[in-house]
Design an enzyme around this catalytic site. Structure first.
Site, PDB file in Angstrom:
ATOM      1  N   HIS A   1       0.841  -1.139  -0.070  1.00  0.00           N
ATOM      2  CA  HIS A   1       0.167   0.249  -0.446  1.00  0.00           C
ATOM      3  C   HIS A   1       1.054   1.665   0.382  1.00  0.00           C
ATOM      4  O   HIS A   1       0.239   2.909   0.030  1.00  0.00           O
ATOM      5  CB  HIS A   1      -1.066  -0.184   1.039  1.00  0.00           C
ATOM      6  N   CYS A   2       2.196   1.089  -0.331  1.00  0.00           N
ATOM      7  CA  CYS A   2       3.076   2.395   0.262  1.00  0.00           C
ATOM      8  C   CYS A   2       3.982   2.266  -0.323  1.00  0.00           C
ATOM      9  O   CYS A   2       4.296   3.055  -1.463  1.00  0.00           O
ATOM     10  CB  CYS A   2       3.308   2.446   1.641  1.00  0.00           C
ATOM     11  N   ILE A   3       5.035   1.675  -0.550  1.00  0.00           N
ATOM     12  CA  ILE A   3       6.426   1.452  -1.408  1.00  0.00           C
ATOM     13  C   ILE A   3       5.964   1.841  -3.116  1.00  0.00           C
ATOM     14  O   ILE A   3       6.745   2.663  -3.546  1.00  0.00           O
ATOM     15  CB  ILE A   3       6.998   0.466  -1.061  1.00  0.00           C
TER      16      ILE A   3
ATOM     17  N   ILE B   1       3.764   2.948  -4.226  1.00  0.00           N
ATOM     18  CA  ILE B   1       2.565   3.994  -4.789  1.00  0.00           C
ATOM     19  C   ILE B   1       3.108   5.326  -3.716  1.00  0.00           C
ATOM     20  O   ILE B   1       2.664   6.795  -4.880  1.00  0.00           O
ATOM     21  CB  ILE B   1       1.036   3.889  -4.331  1.00  0.00           C
ATOM     22  N   ASP B   2       3.662   5.410  -2.640  1.00  0.00           N
ATOM     23  CA  ASP B   2       3.407   7.033  -1.914  1.00  0.00           C
ATOM     24  C   ASP B   2       4.448   7.623  -2.951  1.00  0.00           C
ATOM     25  O   ASP B   2       4.235   9.059  -3.006  1.00  0.00           O
ATOM     26  CB  ASP B   2       3.861   6.674  -1.215  1.00  0.00           C
TER      27      ASP B   2
END
Length: 420
Positions: free
Chosen positions: A259-261, A263-264
């Site tokens: 959910h992070c790496i 995308i963010d």
């Protein structure tokens, strides 16, 4: 009387937060647009890896409830927004869920309310997107109500750090807003870290994940040329991490997921380019390197089979672990999906095994292997994509005709074993 808190979004971020607040004695209501989620929670059933049904039942006993009715916000002292912000087609965050949540709050906002955004986004969102919607009702942030940003830092499946003992970064619209938000969290988290404002708090989350993204890309790039140079990168990393200062070990793999790496950092890159007119080259290069790793895994798989005078087309390839990280069921942005699709496109018969995934809906043509020992023994090539704790990797590698380890879990000197 305890502070009434409404947490909007009951996924992997909002639900653990709701648990900590509930168990600390706060009056917590969970608000979600998905009636299936709220109904299951009210009946004591969890839908995320990190909380069991027993955890949910404990919450219910301590007064927690879930609803789809946004009117509960009218009585809330605190509203915390924990909704998803997926990547939009333009490369920035899709803020539709955030805008929807903020709009619900705006319809029920009242003096003295504290509103906190936790959803990951680009710097400026709290002040430029959230605040105008809330102030459209005639109240002023920092005067009539408090507004802050506190980035979620949940790491699904992490047994050491959770919502309570992971330091909580907090940045408010004003210093008073920062203090009020920090005091709210300090009721149920061990430590808060106050920033100068909302933009600093927003940027802190992006820096954390960009740091990981870039360093993972570094070792992924090194994996490619170390293979060509016949250098064992895994041995190199072990040697390098013996240095007690100035080095942190990162490891190559089949790609990045979650959910992070993946995308963010793109939120930040998109924000820099749209506002300042020039690229954030580190992020763009890291994205390029990490996103091509699934294709590289398939290239290496083809080479392994070619060395045995077998074609990739028609070969049975077994994928072990299709989630984005070990020991959880979460498949978001898992590189296993692209690996499987590329193998299928080349004519392979793709099978998979994952103790946490019964039906791999992302790749419906992949066949599930029920008996792992039989599947490994019968596959022309077995590829370890995710090392779940239930896997005895050394034993599986010994049973396999050919074993491709993308996680560095086995000795590459073994017969029929290849490491990334």
């Amino acid at each position: 009387m305890s502070m009434q808190t409404v947490i909007i979004g009951l996924g992997y971020v909002g639900l653990p937060l709701a648990r900590e607040a509930t168990m600390a004695g706060l009056n917590v209501i969970g608000l979600d647009v998905n009636s299936g989620v709220t109904s299951a929670l009210n009946n004591g059933r969890s839908h995320i890896d990190d909380l069991s049904d027993r955890d949910i039942n404990d919450m219910l006993k301590h007064g927690f409830s879930a609803t789809t009715d946004s009117r509960v916000l009218a009585e809330a002292d605190v509203a915390v927004i924990c909704v998803p912000t997926p990547l939009s087609n333009e490369g920035g965050p899709d803020l539709r869920a955030v805008v929807g949540a903020v709009s619900m709050i705006a319809e029920n906002i009242h003096k003295g309310m504290l509103v906190i955004l936790e959803s990951t986004t680009y710097p400026g969102t709290t002040d430029e997107v959230v605040r105008p919607i809330l102030e459209a009702q005639g109240l002023t942030a920092g005067v009539d109500f408090s507004l802050a940003f506190s980035p979620e830092r949940i790491d699904p499946g992490n047994s050491s750090f959770g919502a309570k003992n992971t330091p909580k970064v907090v940045g408010g619209h004003t210093d008073a807003c920062t203090s009020e938000a920090a005091e709210f969290y300090e009721q149920f988290v061990d430590r808060t870290v106050r920033t100068k404002g909302t933009r600093e708090a927003e940027m802190a989350k992006l820096l954390e994940n960009t740091y990981r993204h870039v360093n993972i890309a570094l070792v992924n790039e090194m994996a490619r040329f170390c293979h060509d140079l016949e250098i064992d990168l895994w041995d190199v990393i072990e040697a390098a991490k013996s240095k007690p200062f100035g080095f942190q070990a990162f490891y190559p793999g089949p790609g990045v997921g979650g959910h992070c790496i993946p995308i963010d950092p793109n939120y930040l890159s998109h924000n820099v380019k749209s506002r300042l007119g020039y690229p954030f080259r580190f992020v763009e290069l890291a994205q390029e390197v990490n996103s091509r790793m699934p294709a590289y895994v398939v290239e290496r798989a083809q080479d392994i089979l070619n060395a045995r005078e077998k074609a990739l087309k028609g070969s049975r390839v077994l994928l072990l672990g299709v989630t984005y990280k070990p020991n959880i069921a979460d498949q978001r942005e898992s590189p296993a999906k692209e690996v499987a699709e590329r193998l299928l496109a080349k004519g392979s018969v793709v099978e998979y095994h994952d103790p946490f995934v019964q039906d791999w809906d992302a790749v419906p043509t992949a066949l599930r292997t029920e008996d792992l020992a039989v599947g490994v023994a019968g596959a022309d090539l077995t590829i370890l994509l995710q090392n779940h704790r239930t896997y005895d990797v050394a034993s599986l590698a010994e049973r396999a005709i050919s074993f491709f380890d993308t996680r560095g879990e086995v000795d590459s000197d073994g017969a029929g074993i290849t490491r990334l």
